[in-house]
Write a protein that holds these residues in place. Sequence first.
Motif, mmCIF file in Angstrom:
data_model
loop_
_atom_site.group_PDB
_atom_site.id
_atom_site.type_symbol
_atom_site.label_atom_id
_atom_site.label_comp_id
_atom_site.label_asym_id
_atom_site.label_seq_id
_atom_site.Cartn_x
_atom_site.Cartn_y
_atom_site.Cartn_z
ATOM 1 N N MET A 165 54.072 54.746 42.819
ATOM 2 C CA MET A 165 52.811 54.002 42.126
ATOM 3 C C MET A 165 53.081 55.223 40.745
ATOM 4 O O MET A 165 53.250 55.703 40.145
ATOM 5 N N LYS A 166 53.485 53.772 39.341
ATOM 6 C CA LYS A 166 53.136 54.362 37.844
ATOM 7 C C LYS A 166 51.827 54.183 37.638
ATOM 8 O O LYS A 166 51.266 52.836 37.964
ATOM 9 N N PHE A 213 51.407 47.631 52.114
ATOM 10 C CA PHE A 213 51.642 47.233 51.005
ATOM 11 C C PHE A 213 52.730 46.998 50.504
ATOM 12 O O PHE A 213 53.015 46.470 49.008
ATOM 13 N N LEU A 214 53.794 46.113 51.608
ATOM 14 C CA LEU A 214 54.354 44.665 50.726
ATOM 15 C C LEU A 214 53.654 43.257 50.082
ATOM 16 O O LEU A 214 54.370 43.009 49.259
ATOM 17 N N ASN A 215 53.135 44.013 50.958
ATOM 18 C CA ASN A 215 51.842 42.785 50.518
ATOM 19 C C ASN A 215 50.539 42.740 49.646
ATOM 20 O O ASN A 215 50.343 41.612 48.358
ATOM 21 N N GLY A 266 53.004 45.687 43.127
ATOM 22 C CA GLY A 266 52.968 44.727 42.344
ATOM 23 C C GLY A 266 54.083 45.611 41.245
ATOM 24 O O GLY A 266 54.724 46.387 42.578
ATOM 25 N N LYS A 267 54.708 45.363 39.920
ATOM 26 C CA LYS A 267 55.726 45.792 39.534
ATOM 27 C C LYS A 267 55.971 47.746 39.471
ATOM 28 O O LYS A 267 56.992 47.941 38.928
#
Length: 202
Positions: free
Chosen positions: A79-80, A53-55, A58-59
């Motif tokens: 996640m938005k 997930f870190l890789n 995104g924003k």
Amino acid sequence: MNFDWRDISRKDTEEFNQWSNSEDFKIKSKENTIDKYLHTNNYGGLGELIKMFLNVKGKDMFLKVATDNGRMIGIIVAMKLDNQPRDTIECMMFAVNPTLQGKGYGTAMLFDVVKSPEKIFGISNCKFISYVNKENIASETAFKKAGFKKNENWLENFGLEVKNNQFVYDKTDENLNGENNERKIWCYSYRFWTRRLWSLSC
């Protein structure tokens, strides 16, 4: 209970691997894809999954850890969602330190999330959704106690048999019924808006 929240670091993933390798790490459904992943030696555990997930973060993705006096209590990956009529956050992954499971920390974390989204995610007045395996009774109970409501009809139009239940938290929903006394902090504003919405609908 109010926790300190911060972004997950790569160093944290070392401890997360220890969590998933612990005998105390309770997994309710062995058929779940993520559960299989956590218990497959080829991948190394929860920490390796978080690294993935870190890789790709995104924003609009949030990887957060809740701490209390420096001790890591649990994590949430969220996640938005795009193209929603209002800000909506999907809780994709939720895990509690195995030494603290069964002691109410998971429910307390969820309370913190829905009470203070601006503090944790930088987004206020948002809606939350999450998907919980039907066999994971402990997680379903925690979400219900935190005020999430099960959406019984979320896939009825697809005619599919699914293994997950959808849970929704929306503070503006007049039908929302939390099951924990801590929700009394919203009692007066909830009653006001419920009556207001009811009067507008008549």
